[in-house]
Motif scaffolding. Structure first.
Motif, short mmCIF file in Angstrom:
data_model
loop_
_atom_site.label_atom_id
_atom_site.label_comp_id
_atom_site.label_asym_id
_atom_site.label_seq_id
_atom_site.Cartn_x
_atom_site.Cartn_y
_atom_site.Cartn_z
N GLU A 276 0.86 -1.18 0.00
CA GLU A 276 0.00 0.00 0.00
C GLU A 276 0.90 1.23 0.00
O GLU A 276 1.67 1.45 0.93
CB GLU A 276 -0.91 0.01 1.24
N VAL A 277 0.82 2.02 -1.06
CA VAL A 277 1.66 3.20 -1.16
C VAL A 277 0.88 4.29 -1.89
O VAL A 277 0.31 4.06 -2.95
CB VAL A 277 2.99 2.88 -1.88
N ALA A 278 0.85 5.48 -1.27
CA ALA A 278 0.11 6.62 -1.83
C ALA A 278 -1.33 6.19 -2.12
O ALA A 278 -2.01 5.67 -1.25
CB ALA A 278 0.82 7.15 -3.07
N ASN A 279 -1.79 6.37 -3.35
CA ASN A 279 -3.16 5.99 -3.72
C ASN A 279 -3.22 4.66 -4.45
O ASN A 279 -4.18 4.38 -5.17
CB ASN A 279 -3.79 7.07 -4.59
N TRP A 280 -2.19 3.81 -4.27
CA TRP A 280 -2.10 2.58 -5.04
C TRP A 280 -1.98 1.36 -4.12
O TRP A 280 -1.37 1.42 -3.07
CB TRP A 280 -0.88 2.62 -5.98
N ASP A 281 -2.60 0.26 -4.58
CA ASP A 281 -2.39 -1.06 -3.98
C ASP A 281 -1.67 -1.91 -5.02
O ASP A 281 -2.17 -2.13 -6.12
CB ASP A 281 -3.71 -1.72 -3.61
N LEU A 282 -0.48 -2.39 -4.65
CA LEU A 282 0.32 -3.20 -5.56
C LEU A 282 0.31 -4.65 -5.08
O LEU A 282 0.46 -4.92 -3.89
CB LEU A 282 1.76 -2.70 -5.61
N ASP A 283 0.17 -5.57 -6.02
CA ASP A 283 0.16 -7.00 -5.73
C ASP A 283 1.20 -7.66 -6.60
O ASP A 283 1.06 -7.74 -7.82
CB ASP A 283 -1.23 -7.57 -5.99
N LEU A 284 2.29 -8.11 -5.99
CA LEU A 284 3.33 -8.84 -6.70
C LEU A 284 3.18 -10.32 -6.37
O LEU A 284 3.04 -10.69 -5.19
CB LEU A 284 4.72 -8.35 -6.28
N LEU A 285 3.23 -11.19 -7.37
CA LEU A 285 2.91 -12.59 -7.10
C LEU A 285 3.75 -13.54 -7.93
O LEU A 285 4.21 -13.21 -9.04
CB LEU A 285 1.43 -12.87 -7.38
N ALA A 286 3.95 -14.72 -7.37
CA ALA A 286 4.54 -15.86 -8.07
C ALA A 286 3.86 -17.09 -7.50
O ALA A 286 4.12 -17.50 -6.36
CB ALA A 286 6.05 -15.92 -7.86
N VAL A 287 2.93 -17.69 -8.27
CA VAL A 287 2.08 -18.77 -7.75
C VAL A 287 1.87 -19.83 -8.81
O VAL A 287 2.06 -19.60 -10.00
CB VAL A 287 0.69 -18.22 -7.30
N ASP B 154 2.52 -28.05 -13.83
CA ASP B 154 2.48 -27.76 -15.27
C ASP B 154 2.28 -26.28 -15.55
O ASP B 154 2.57 -25.82 -16.65
CB ASP B 154 1.36 -28.54 -15.94
N GLU B 155 1.77 -25.52 -14.56
CA GLU B 155 1.41 -24.13 -14.81
C GLU B 155 2.02 -23.23 -13.73
O GLU B 155 2.17 -23.64 -12.58
CB GLU B 155 -0.11 -23.96 -14.80
N VAL B 156 2.33 -22.00 -14.12
CA VAL B 156 2.82 -21.01 -13.18
C VAL B 156 2.34 -19.63 -13.62
O VAL B 156 2.21 -19.35 -14.82
CB VAL B 156 4.37 -21.05 -13.08
N LEU B 157 2.04 -18.79 -12.64
CA LEU B 157 1.56 -17.43 -12.89
C LEU B 157 2.41 -16.48 -12.06
O LEU B 157 2.62 -16.71 -10.86
CB LEU B 157 0.08 -17.32 -12.49
N TRP B 158 2.87 -15.40 -12.67
CA TRP B 158 3.65 -14.41 -11.95
C TRP B 158 3.35 -13.02 -12.51
O TRP B 158 2.78 -12.88 -13.59
CB TRP B 158 5.15 -14.72 -12.06
#
Length: 462
Positions: free
Chosen positions: A192-203, A220-224
């Motif tokens: 949470e920074v300023a007016n933004w919500d950031l979501d960083l992911l590796a799943v 077999d699958e990956v999402l980042w």
């Protein structure tokens, strides 16, 4: 039936709750978004479940436990499944989903959330589908470590099994309509920074099995990637989402072939409302590799409407218009078919027949808020395929029909009616009817019966 007995007991337990009590925070689609620490100072009317919703573990209340759960009973009947290609269920399908979760806060910086889920089914011809049944398994099991950046902003590291949804679920969604909700294993950074919500992911997604504690990570699958949602001051009354999502599937399946697929999606979404108008606009471009060839795909989606707040039943009239690219030539190595990754199962209707690949559609809809508790929604869907050399896909990405020898574009016409009644904060009922009439493409490529879908759902949450 066993499901009905459990549901009746749950509804009877819920009925004494005072519906006229001081409003509380709404129950959430993702139960880990609820925070019952507000009960430390809450002075409104009590709820019968308060003793288990907030259990302080120290004198200050900074450490606490919370318990909750839900049960959903659903009856579905589909006449002529998949236009007559799938086996016909004789008497319809009974589906039950039950969840139980616990939420533990230790001080201000550490949290553990766990949830069990049981999904059962009866009556499906040929046995339950992969999204019908999962007898008992872990739906969510993650730990949060939070670090304050300053008095307002923070950073949270989340690791473990967790459900995901970005935006309105066009690319990543929990798949609420199905009996088995989608979940992932991996790591996220929530900023949470300023007016933004950031979501960083590796799943990686969970590979669902229908037994007891037998699910595992789908290797077999990956999402980042990174997903950012904010409200820039330059965009009055609008929210802006910006994202990059990377995806790999060792067995990407399209009309062209089954190959290794590595795909990168760059997109943006603009949403908001003002003076009765509302809008939800999204576009994305995809590039990468499919086998020995390159990927170049795209999509654009919109949902705009106007709500008459001062009119009886507060009608909202809207139009969804969507398009996604298809493959121009399955004989070459290049692939232009858009991949929605992990979309909503009910992308176009609760019948969940058609998916957002190689298509364009128009979807006018009209919604009414009859009373505070009762809503009625109606819509029509006119669906075409975009490229004649590509086929039609399901929401999960399975090929419904290959292109065959047909030059027709028109796939189907759908009409739906949905009624929702929520007499209590934690009890709701839904009834849905959808009729899907085949178009020229379906008629020219195989079975072409009209699909009739009925759904009756009762849900209790605590």
């Amino acid at each position: 039936m066993r499901q009905s007995v459990i549901t009746a007991a749950a509804l009877l337990l819920a009925w004494p709750i005072n519906a006229a009590a001081e409003p509380r925070p709404e129950l959430q689609k993702f139960r880990f978004h609820e925070d019952y620490r507000f009960l430390r100072t809450f002075s409104g009317a009590p709820d019968p479940f308060d003793p288990i919703k907030y259990v302080p573990l120290d004198d200050s209340g900074s450490s606490s436990l919370s318990f909750g759960g839900s049960i959903r009973e659903r009856y579905e009947y589909t006449g002529n499944p998949l236009f007559g290609d799938d086996p016909q269920d004789e008497d319809g399908v009974w589906l039950q989903r039950a969840n139980l979760h616990g939420d533990l806060y230790i001080g201000r910086n550490l949290r553990f959330f766990g949830e069990f889920s049981s999904a059962l089914s009866e009556g499906r011809a040929g046995g339950p589908s992969p999204v019908d049944e999962n007898e008992l398994d872990v739906q969510n099991a993650f730990a949060d470590i939070s670090f304050p950046v300053d008095r307002v902003n923070s950073f949270t590291l989340r690791a473990g099994r967790q459900e995901l949804q970005f935006g309105t679920g066009r690319l990543v969604d929990v798949r609420e309509g199905a009996n088995v909700r989608r979940t992932f294993d991996g790591v996220r950074g929530l900023v949470e920074v300023a007016n933004w919500d950031l979501d960083l992911l590796a799943v990686r997604p969970r590979r669902d099995e229908n037994g007891i504690f037998d699910d595992r990570t789908n290797r077999d699958e990956v999402l980042w990637g990174v997903y950012a949602a904010g409200e820039p001051q330059l965009l009055a009354a609008s929210g802006l989402d910006l994202y990059y999502l990377g995806f790999r599937d060792d067995r990407g399946s399209f009309v062209q072939a089954v190959e290794d697929e590595t795909r990168h999606s760059i997109g943006a979404r603009l949403s908001g409302n003002r003076q009765g108008w509302d809008w939800n606009l999204e576009a994305a471009y995809q590039f990468g590799t499919f086998g020995d060839g390159d990927i170049a795909a795209w999509t654009a989606a919109s949902d705009t409407g106007f709500k008459f707040d001062e009119t009886l039943f507060q009608p909202r009239i809207g139009l969804r218009a969507n398009i996604a690219s298809g493959d121009e030539d399955p004989a070459d190595d290049e692939l232009q078919t858009f991949n929605p990754l992990y979309p909503r199962g009910n992308y176009f209707s609760q019948a969940a027949v058609l998916g957002p690949r190689n298509f364009f559609n128009l979807n006018p809809h009209l919604n009414f808020q009859i009373t505070e508790e009762f809503a009625l929604n109606t819509d029509a869907n006119f669906y075409w395929r975009l490229e004649k050399k590509d086929g039609v896909y399901s929401p999960s990405g399975q090929i419904i029909r290959g292109p065959g020898q047909s030059d027709a574009r028109y796939v189907a016409t759908g009409v739906s009616v949905e009624a929702t009644w929520a007499p209590l904060r934690n009890v709701d009922f839904t009834a849905i009817y959808t009729h899907l009439a085949p178009g020229a493409f379906i008629e020219e490529t195989g079975a072409s019966e009209s699909v009739d879908f009925i759904e009756l759902t009762a849900r209790f949450r605590f």
